[in-house]
Design a protein around this motif. Structure first.
Motif, PDB file in Angstrom:
ATOM      1  N   LEU A  31       0.739  -1.126   0.006  1.00 50.86           N
ATOM      2  CA  LEU A  31      -0.175  -0.051   0.100  1.00 50.86           C
ATOM      3  C   LEU A  31       0.753   1.373   0.089  1.00 50.86           C
ATOM      4  CD1 LEU A  31      -2.683  -1.202   2.617  1.00 50.86           C
ATOM      5  CD2 LEU A  31      -3.005  -1.089   0.205  1.00 50.86           C
ATOM      6  N   LYS A  32       0.415   2.229  -0.640  1.00 51.24           N
ATOM      7  CA  LYS A  32       1.030   3.625  -0.564  1.00 51.24           C
ATOM      8  C   LYS A  32       0.497   4.740   0.575  1.00 51.24           C
ATOM      9  CE  LYS A  32       2.238   3.068  -5.588  1.00 51.24           C
ATOM     10  NZ  LYS A  32       2.493   3.953  -6.861  1.00 51.24           N
ATOM     11  N   SER A  33      -0.858   4.598   0.553  1.00 54.04           N
ATOM     12  CA  SER A  33      -1.425   5.790   1.577  1.00 54.04           C
ATOM     13  C   SER A  33      -0.993   5.416   2.922  1.00 54.04           C
ATOM     14  CB  SER A  33      -3.104   5.492   1.414  1.00 54.04           C
ATOM     15  OG  SER A  33      -3.796   6.238   2.351  1.00 54.04           O
ATOM     16  N   SER A  34      -0.498   6.526   3.567  1.00 55.93           N
ATOM     17  CA  SER A  34      -0.292   6.233   4.849  1.00 55.93           C
ATOM     18  C   SER A  34      -1.596   5.948   5.877  1.00 55.93           C
ATOM     19  CB  SER A  34       0.332   7.561   5.702  1.00 55.93           C
ATOM     20  OG  SER A  34      -0.644   8.660   5.415  1.00 55.93           O
ATOM     21  N   LYS A  37      -2.211   2.000   5.366  1.00 57.49           N
ATOM     22  CA  LYS A  37      -1.348   1.581   6.197  1.00 57.49           C
ATOM     23  C   LYS A  37      -1.606   1.361   7.570  1.00 57.49           C
ATOM     24  CE  LYS A  37       2.743   2.536   3.183  1.00 57.49           C
ATOM     25  NZ  LYS A  37       3.710   1.458   2.885  1.00 57.49           N
ATOM     26  N   SER A  38      -1.820   2.667   8.082  1.00 60.18           N
ATOM     27  CA  SER A  38      -2.374   2.830   9.603  1.00 60.18           C
ATOM     28  C   SER A  38      -3.704   1.942   9.812  1.00 60.18           C
ATOM     29  CB  SER A  38      -2.841   3.953   9.819  1.00 60.18           C
ATOM     30  OG  SER A  38      -3.180   4.184  11.200  1.00 60.18           O
ATOM     31  N   ARG A  39      -4.547   1.926   8.870  1.00 59.97           N
ATOM     32  CA  ARG A  39      -5.946   0.876   9.068  1.00 59.97           C
ATOM     33  C   ARG A  39      -5.520  -0.536   8.927  1.00 59.97           C
ATOM     34  NH1 ARG A  39      -8.595   4.778   5.864  1.00 59.97           N
ATOM     35  NH2 ARG A  39      -8.040   3.869   4.095  1.00 59.97           N
ATOM     36  N   VAL A  40      -4.306  -0.991   8.319  1.00 59.72           N
ATOM     37  CA  VAL A  40      -3.635  -2.171   8.102  1.00 59.72           C
ATOM     38  C   VAL A  40      -3.298  -2.843   9.653  1.00 59.72           C
ATOM     39  CG1 VAL A  40      -1.824  -3.837   7.670  1.00 59.72           C
ATOM     40  CG2 VAL A  40      -3.264  -2.480   5.957  1.00 59.72           C
ATOM     41  N   TRP A  41      -2.433  -1.767  10.234  1.00 58.41           N
ATOM     42  CA  TRP A  41      -1.929  -2.030  11.769  1.00 58.41           C
ATOM     43  C   TRP A  41      -2.877  -2.077  12.623  1.00 58.41           C
ATOM     44  CZ3 TRP A  41       2.022  -4.941  11.684  1.00 58.41           C
ATOM     45  CH2 TRP A  41       2.960  -4.612  10.761  1.00 58.41           C
ATOM     46  N   THR A  42      -3.977  -1.127  12.385  1.00 53.38           N
ATOM     47  CA  THR A  42      -5.020  -1.282  13.564  1.00 53.38           C
ATOM     48  C   THR A  42      -5.773  -2.622  13.405  1.00 53.38           C
ATOM     49  OG1 THR A  42      -5.372   1.146  13.359  1.00 53.38           O
ATOM     50  CG2 THR A  42      -7.216  -0.361  14.337  1.00 53.38           C
ATOM     51  N   SER A 293     -10.495  -1.798   1.515  1.00 54.74           N
ATOM     52  CA  SER A 293     -10.875  -3.031   1.596  1.00 54.74           C
ATOM     53  C   SER A 293      -9.673  -4.051   2.232  1.00 54.74           C
ATOM     54  CB  SER A 293     -11.454  -3.775   0.201  1.00 54.74           C
ATOM     55  OG  SER A 293     -12.605  -2.973  -0.057  1.00 54.74           O
ATOM     56  N   VAL A 294      -8.385  -3.751   1.377  1.00 55.13           N
ATOM     57  CA  VAL A 294      -7.390  -4.536   1.716  1.00 55.13           C
ATOM     58  C   VAL A 294      -6.948  -4.539   3.287  1.00 55.13           C
ATOM     59  CG1 VAL A 294      -4.930  -4.612   1.258  1.00 55.13           C
ATOM     60  CG2 VAL A 294      -6.416  -4.587  -0.634  1.00 55.13           C
ATOM     61  N   SER A 295      -7.042  -2.948   3.715  1.00 56.29           N
ATOM     62  CA  SER A 295      -6.744  -3.014   5.185  1.00 56.29           C
ATOM     63  C   SER A 295      -7.513  -3.700   6.032  1.00 56.29           C
ATOM     64  CB  SER A 295      -6.826  -1.533   5.370  1.00 56.29           C
ATOM     65  OG  SER A 295      -8.167  -1.155   5.283  1.00 56.29           O
ATOM     66  N   LEU A 296      -8.505  -4.437   5.834  1.00 57.64           N
ATOM     67  CA  LEU A 296      -9.345  -5.182   6.768  1.00 57.64           C
ATOM     68  C   LEU A 296      -9.056  -6.556   6.560  1.00 57.64           C
ATOM     69  CD1 LEU A 296     -13.020  -3.652   6.001  1.00 57.64           C
ATOM     70  CD2 LEU A 296     -11.443  -2.987   7.974  1.00 57.64           C
ATOM     71  N   LEU A 297      -8.125  -6.872   5.896  1.00 60.10           N
ATOM     72  CA  LEU A 297      -7.692  -8.328   5.495  1.00 60.10           C
ATOM     73  C   LEU A 297      -6.945  -9.167   6.764  1.00 60.10           C
ATOM     74  CD1 LEU A 297      -6.546  -8.556   1.963  1.00 60.10           C
ATOM     75  CD2 LEU A 297      -8.735  -9.415   2.660  1.00 60.10           C
ATOM     76  N   PRO A 298      -6.269  -8.309   7.446  1.00 61.13           N
ATOM     77  CA  PRO A 298      -5.753  -8.959   8.706  1.00 61.13           C
ATOM     78  C   PRO A 298      -6.689  -9.491   9.701  1.00 61.13           C
ATOM     79  CG  PRO A 298      -4.415  -7.038   8.272  1.00 61.13           C
ATOM     80  CD  PRO A 298      -5.630  -7.053   7.147  1.00 61.13           C
ATOM     81  N   ILE A 299      -7.894  -8.941   9.738  1.00 62.08           N
ATOM     82  CA  ILE A 299      -8.853  -9.269  10.689  1.00 62.08           C
ATOM     83  C   ILE A 299      -9.401 -10.900  10.155  1.00 62.08           C
ATOM     84  CG2 ILE A 299     -11.125  -9.082  11.404  1.00 62.08           C
ATOM     85  CD1 ILE A 299     -10.554  -6.221  11.699  1.00 62.08           C
ATOM     86  N   LEU A 300      -9.596 -10.928   8.695  1.00 63.68           N
ATOM     87  CA  LEU A 300     -10.241 -12.167   8.235  1.00 63.68           C
ATOM     88  C   LEU A 300      -8.830 -13.060   8.435  1.00 63.68           C
ATOM     89  CD1 LEU A 300     -12.001 -13.693   6.461  1.00 63.68           C
ATOM     90  CD2 LEU A 300     -11.022 -12.630   4.232  1.00 63.68           C
ATOM     91  N   ALA A 301      -7.752 -12.771   7.839  1.00 66.54           N
ATOM     92  CA  ALA A 301      -6.603 -13.718   8.366  1.00 66.54           C
ATOM     93  C   ALA A 301      -6.668 -13.942   9.811  1.00 66.54           C
ATOM     94  CB  ALA A 301      -5.295 -12.946   7.730  1.00 66.54           C
ATOM     95  N   ALA A 302      -6.769 -13.484  10.828  1.00 68.45           N
ATOM     96  CA  ALA A 302      -6.608 -13.842  11.841  1.00 68.45           C
ATOM     97  C   ALA A 302      -7.922 -14.829  12.305  1.00 68.45           C
ATOM     98  CB  ALA A 302      -6.911 -12.431  12.900  1.00 68.45           C
TER      99      ALA A 302
END
Length: 369
Positions: A31-34, A37-42, A293-302
């Protein structure tokens, strides 16, 4: 919870956390947008919370049972070793979590004592601060931001537990209006984007998973990305970027003490260098619908990874795909007349007394022979 179950949880958590955070690092890299990226870590730290709840409150999926074909003498040795290791890990985890939690509480108490000792801005200065930024930034939820005077060596920073605060040194309050607007926009963006809540969740999970180094490394990266978000909110063109960089440098030069558990405009020289290089490079700041949409993928992965459990428990029955429900969850469900299995299915091959009896019989047969 038995020693075998605790050993399974700790080792499986180590694997699950690694997979969730490694996936989050990969997503952030794409991702390029900060903001994205922040939503990914959240999402990543929320995902770690999902792992915690799933491990402690739900039964665990058993894909295979490697202990069923092992001789009783070997299996009893494994049981004894795992019992000792499990007890040791439990003691170490409690000790480590207590230290991390104690430090967190100590810093929390220190900070609140400091807040009570600071002086609020008078009405004229408060109105001046509010006129230098957009009106929507000056109210968090339904609460107006409280401005306080901070010591020069701490520099500007913000904090929120219930009430949102922004702390500003006298030199900044009496200085240039443009510089002041940069600092205010940076700190107010932290508050507006719920960074204090994100930091709280992060610190809680770092307390629970203190033993995993990737949790701490990812926490540092998440903190840096949150600074990127506020840097982007404070700049709009090359001209404002140049003046903002000068503001960053001056603030860091005047500040002597870092603020643990707060959001300061410049925390370390290493972070400042990374932020300055990024701003000078003029990174793409736009966030697409796809990145949302991509930034929510860590929750699905978890959610998926939470079903990966190492088959550690040698006394687990192979008669079911799932282990028994944890006692506290089962008791809560039974209170609502919801019947769940909170016991292991009977299987002679994994009953401790059966194993000891078979070993004794084998030893007796050898002595007779």
């Amino acid at each position: 919870m038995t020693s075998f179950e605790w050993l399974q949880i700790v080792l499986s958590y180590a694997l699950q956390i690694t997979l969730v955070l490694a996936f989050s690092w990969y997503l952030e890299w794409t991702l390029k947008s900060s903001q994205a990226k922040s939503r990914v870590w959240t999402s990543a730290f929320i995902g770690l919370g999902i792992l915690l709840v799933a491990g402690l409150m739900l039964p665990k999926l058993q894909f295979f049972h490697p202990w069923s074909e092992i001789r009783p003498s070997v299996l009893l040795g494994v049981i004894e070793a795992e019992f000792i290791i499990g007890k040791t890990l439990l003691v170490l985890w409690v000790f480590g979590a207590a230290i991390v939690l104690s430090r967190w509480i100590f810093h929390f108490v220190q900070l609140h004592r400091f807040i009570r000792s600071t002086e609020p801005l008078d009405d004229e200065r408060r109105r001046r601060c509010n006129t230098l930024v957009e009106a929507e930034l000056c109210t968090i939820g339904k609460q107006p931001v409280q401005y306080r005077i901070s010591p020069e060596d701490l520099g500007p920073f913000c904090y929120q537990f219930h009430t949102p605060y922004v702390f500003l040194p006298e030199s900044l309050l009496a200085g240039d209006a443009v510089e002041m607007s940069h600092v205010l926009r940076h700190e107010l963006t932290h508050l507006k984007t719920q960074h204090p809540m994100q930091l709280f969740i992060q610190k809680f999970l770092q307390t629970m998973f203190w033993f995993h180094p990737l949790v701490w490394i990812s926490g540092q990266r998440a903190g840096l990305i949150r600074e990127f978000v506020c840097d982007d909110a404070s700049t709009s063109d090359p001209g404002t970027t140049a003046t903002y960089l000068r503001t960053l440098v001056r603030v860091v030069e005047n500040r002597a003490k870092p603020q643990s558990g707060t959001f300061a405009i410049g925390r370390t020289s290493s972070e400042l260098r990374q932020r300055a290089m990024r701003l000078a490079a003029g990174n793409d700041l736009k966030s697409s619908v796809w990145s949302h949409s991509v930034s929510l993928l860590p929750i699905l992965a978890a959610l998926l990874i939470s079903q990966i459990w190492l088959p550690i428990n040698p006394l687990a029955s192979s008669q079911s795909m799932f282990t028994r429900w944890p006692s506290w969850t089962a008791h809560a469900l039974h209170a609502f007349d919801i019947k769940v299995r909170d016991y292991e299915r009977f299987e002679p091959n994994v009953q401790l007394h059966e194993l000891m009896e078979r070993q004794d019989n084998s030893a007796s047969a050898l002595r007779t022979y």
